[in-house]
Design an enzyme around this catalytic site. Structure first.
Site, short mmCIF file in Angstrom:
data_model
loop_
_atom_site.label_atom_id
_atom_site.label_comp_id
_atom_site.label_asym_id
_atom_site.label_seq_id
_atom_site.Cartn_x
_atom_site.Cartn_y
_atom_site.Cartn_z
N LYS A 9 0.92 -0.83 0.22
CA LYS A 9 0.05 0.09 -0.29
C LYS A 9 0.62 1.78 0.49
CE LYS A 9 -4.31 2.08 1.90
NZ LYS A 9 -3.69 3.40 1.97
N ARG A 68 -4.14 8.45 -6.29
CA ARG A 68 -4.82 7.88 -7.08
C ARG A 68 -4.37 8.22 -8.41
NH1 ARG A 68 -8.82 3.68 -5.06
NH2 ARG A 68 -8.97 1.81 -6.90
N ARG A 91 -8.54 10.58 -7.69
CA ARG A 91 -9.64 9.78 -7.00
C ARG A 91 -10.97 10.66 -6.57
NH1 ARG A 91 -11.82 9.01 -1.96
NH2 ARG A 91 -11.83 7.18 -0.71
N GLU A 112 -0.95 4.26 -8.24
CA GLU A 112 -0.68 5.22 -6.98
C GLU A 112 0.47 5.78 -7.39
OE1 GLU A 112 -2.98 5.53 -4.65
OE2 GLU A 112 -1.94 6.30 -2.85
N ARG A 123 -16.74 0.81 -1.59
CA ARG A 123 -16.39 -0.27 -0.73
C ARG A 123 -16.50 -1.91 0.36
NH1 ARG A 123 -12.36 2.84 2.11
NH2 ARG A 123 -13.36 4.57 1.68
N LYS A 130 -7.40 -3.41 3.29
CA LYS A 130 -5.98 -2.60 3.46
C LYS A 130 -5.80 -2.50 5.26
CE LYS A 130 -8.54 2.12 4.35
NZ LYS A 130 -9.01 3.66 3.87
P1 ATP Z 1 -6.32 6.23 2.57
O1 ATP Z 1 -6.48 7.43 3.01
O2 ATP Z 1 -6.30 4.83 3.80
O3 ATP Z 1 -6.06 5.62 1.73
P2 ATP Z 1 -8.92 5.99 1.02
O4 ATP Z 1 -10.08 6.82 1.61
O5 ATP Z 1 -8.15 7.23 0.20
O6 ATP Z 1 -8.30 5.77 2.57
P3 ATP Z 1 -8.95 3.03 0.90
O7 ATP Z 1 -9.99 2.83 0.18
O8 ATP Z 1 -9.27 3.30 2.07
O9 ATP Z 1 -8.22 4.89 -0.08
O10 ATP Z 1 -7.71 2.63 0.52
C1 ATP Z 1 -7.40 2.85 -0.65
C2 ATP Z 1 -6.35 3.28 -1.35
O11 ATP Z 1 -5.35 3.33 -0.96
C3 ATP Z 1 -6.78 3.51 -2.65
O12 ATP Z 1 -7.58 4.35 -3.27
C4 ATP Z 1 -5.28 3.74 -3.76
O13 ATP Z 1 -5.09 6.02 -3.04
C5 ATP Z 1 -4.12 3.42 -2.26
N1 ATP Z 1 -3.37 2.54 -2.82
C6 ATP Z 1 -2.31 2.03 -2.48
N2 ATP Z 1 -1.75 0.84 -2.30
C7 ATP Z 1 -2.63 0.47 -3.40
C8 ATP Z 1 -3.33 -0.43 -3.84
N3 ATP Z 1 -1.91 -1.49 -4.63
N4 ATP Z 1 -4.07 -1.69 -3.82
C9 ATP Z 1 -5.32 -0.79 -3.76
N5 ATP Z 1 -4.94 0.56 -3.32
C10 ATP Z 1 -3.89 1.23 -2.67
#
Ligand code: ATP
Length: 576
Positions: free
Chosen positions: A246, A251, A266, A295, A410, A416
């Site tokens: 991660k 994004r 995103r 990412e 989601r 995660k």
């Molecule tokens: P966070 O603040 O934890 O990133 P978020 O609300 O922006 O949360 P989440 O769906 O909770 O988004 O977490 C997924 C996010 O993690 C994705 O939006 C992406 O930008 C990021 N990410 C980083 N590496 C990866 C990966 N290998 N696979 C999927 N998502 C990833």
């Protein structure tokens, strides 16, 4: 449909504070709508000309709007300026000054098309042309039409209608019940353009929506992850699964169609111009069309070390992007593929999609695949997790091997696990600002003492309150917040907000901030997760960021997230 009739419906929408009534008003509107005008109407109700990724903006600021009103109604600009500073609403100014009682039979489509034309004017003399063309429309308006037209142009229609509400109303209007909303939502998730989806619904019927497919250059709403706090929990939910790094950047959804390349954030904004080096690299790839999920992170060219989010995000703020890309080069870490050579990939299992990425390209400095293992052993996950943290990454994302790509959702297809989940509530929470409380004591200088923060509840398409946030902002930020929030203040509680507390000033749910708190507690004061009079609240919240430009109101954490975090917080043993 006459623009006049449409404005009458807006008047009814404006006067209701109940979501079900909103659905009824909208579905009555959609029942009277014909196919040529449904796209404009849906966009109008969403308070936009087109979705953000089209990069189409009217480009009419306060001064230009005042000039148009003055020109249309033969008044001095000074008088209009004075009216505006008195009333604070350009719509009311236009309504008051409008010289025609009845207007000139404008249709909704005509108004929309003429606004689109204004948005497309560019180059020398464009300011004057925009002012004149807007004045022409105003001349043909009745007072009510002029009011809504100007509010729309200034981005202050403030109907508070969410996408889910529009989809329910469309379903009701076209099928007689709300069941078809799910199918409409699926189509929307695949293209992020509700106006276009409604156009398909009206021209091709239910079948058009059922067969709706992805196309390059229209962003897919991103899949999101649930959370877990231990590798055992991951395995018990998923069994053997893929464990991905991660990365903490931003994004980037990359679209290629021949030589045309676009990258979306995103939030589904077009961010192609931030990444010229990525565009060049993608152009070289042999496949004709594809859509990738990734990412993007900046890195130190000398050491190869990835920079944290706070540094990466600076790239987005710079204008001299070619120069910046020398100092702050960008690398894309690809982790999914949704479309390849004209075919949707989203219904294939993740394991197969991942194989396609391996075939697509070999890693370079600018574009690489995330590192991934496949395992059913919690110890191996822990090792991978620890080495991810040692390399400065945020944690891991586990992926169900047989899962489809869940556009716009989601769920537990992705889980995660971040460093922060290992301790008591250290995870940050994204809150949407719903209003503010005036400052007392020395805070009175800033105008704001605390903001009312809420979370989204997708089931009811409403925002529930979770906490007040009064710390973490600098003096400068308080002052800026005061300006930004006053710009979106409304007279009474917005229809989609559910609150027991009454802030001094209500605002449109628009801005998201990230906060940290010591704990999630149960509380009778806040409506998030409220059951039998007890909801959830944050203890000692403080802002970690100013406004998150990459998230909109519905991207805040959800009520479900908060309940999940509350449970995890209870089950996690805090390490001493
Ligand atoms: P966070 O603040 O934890 O990133 P978020 O609300 O922006 O949360 P989440 O769906 O909770 O988004 O977490 C997924 C996010 O993690 C994705 O939006 C992406 O930008 C990021 N990410 C980083 N590496 C990866 C990966 N290998 N696979 C999927 N998502 C990833």
């Amino acid at each position: 449909m006459w623009f006049k009739d449409f404005c009458d419906r807006l008047l009814s929408l404006e006067s209701t504070s109940k979501r079900l009534e909103m659905i009824d008003i909208l579905s009555a509107l959609f029942s009277k709508t014909v196919k040529e005008e449904v796209n404009p109407i849906v966009n109008f109700v969403q308070e936009q000309l087109l979705p953000p990724f089209y990069d189409v903006q009217l480009g009419i600021a306060d001064r230009m709007a005042e000039k148009s009103i003055a020109l249309a109604y033969q008044k001095s600009q000074k008088k209009i300026e004075e009216e505006y500073s008195k009333l604070g609403d350009m719509g009311e100014v236009a309504e008051k000054e409008c010289t025609s009682k009845e207007g000139n039979d404008l249709s909704v489509k005509e108004v929309y098309d003429r606004l689109l034309q204004i948005a497309r004017i560019s180059g020398e003399g464009s300011v004057d042309q925009k002012i004149t063309q807007l004045a022409e429309i105003l001349k043909a308006c009745s007072p009510t039409e002029a009011k809504f037209l100007m509010r729309f142009i200034m981005g202050k229609l403030r109907l508070g209608v969410g996408e889910a509400t529009i989809m329910e109303a469309l379903s009701k209007a076209k099928t007689g019940n709300r069941e078809f909303k799910k199918k409409i939502e699926r189509a929307f998730n695949l293209c992020s353009d509700l106006g276009y989806v409604s156009d398909v619904l009206y021209s091709k019927g239910k079948e058009g929506i059922e067969n709706f497919n992805i196309s390059a250059m229209k962003p897919i709403r991103p899949a999101l992850a649930e959370r877990a706090s231990s590798s055992e929990e991951i395995i018990s939910r998923m069994g053997k699964c893929a464990i991905d790094q991660k990365l903490d950047g931003f994004r980037a959804q990359v679209h290629k169609n021949g030589q045309e390349i676009k990258v979306f954030s995103r939030n589904l904004e077009n961010i192609t111009h931030f990444m010229p080096e990525v565009v060049n690299e993608i152009k070289k790839m042999k496949y004709d069309s594809f859509i990738l999920d990734s990412e993007a992170l900046t890195y130190d060219e000398n050491t190869g070390v990835l920079y944290p989010f706070q540094i990466t995000i600076q790239r987005k703020r710079k204008h001299n992007i070619e120069e910046v890309s020398q100092d702050l080069p960008l690398r894309l870490f690809v982790f999914d593929i949704m479309f390849l050579n004209g075919n949707s990939m989203i219904d294939l299992p993740y394991s197969e999609r991942r194989k396609e990425i391996d075939h697509l390209f070999s890693d370079t400095d600018t574009i690489a695949k995330t590192k991934m293992i496949v395992t059913d052993d919690p110890n191996k996950i822990d090792k991978f997790f620890d080495s991810a943290l040692e390399s400065g990454l945020e944690g891991i994302v586990a992926k169900r091997l047989e899962s489809v790509y869940s556009a716009g959702a989601r769920n537990f297809n992705w889980i995660k696990m971040k460093r922060s989940y290992k301790s008591k509530l250290n995870d940050t929470i994204d809150l949407v600002i719903l209003g503010y409380f005036k400052g007392r004591g020395h805070r009175a200088n800033f105008g704001i003492g605390a903001v009312l923060g809420g979370v989204y509840d997708p089931e009811s398409d409403t925002f529930k309150t979770l906490t007040k946030v009064g710390s973490g902002f600098s003096e400068e930020q308080f002052k800026e917040l005061y300006k930004l929030l006053n710009d979106i203040k409304v007279d009474s509680k917005p229809a989609r907000v559910d609150s027991i507390l009454q802030p001094d000033v209500w605002t449109v749910p628009k801005y998201v901030i990230t906060v940290k708190a010591d704990e999630i507690t149960r509380s009778p004061t806040h409506t998030a997760g409220m059951k039998d009079g007890i909801g959830y609240a944050l203890r000692f919240p403080r802002a970690m960021t100013f406004i998150r430009q990459d998230k909109k109101a519905e991207d805040s954490n959800t009520v479900k997230d908060i309940i999940e975090m509350y449970k995890q917080q209870k089950s996690v043993k805090v390490k001493s």
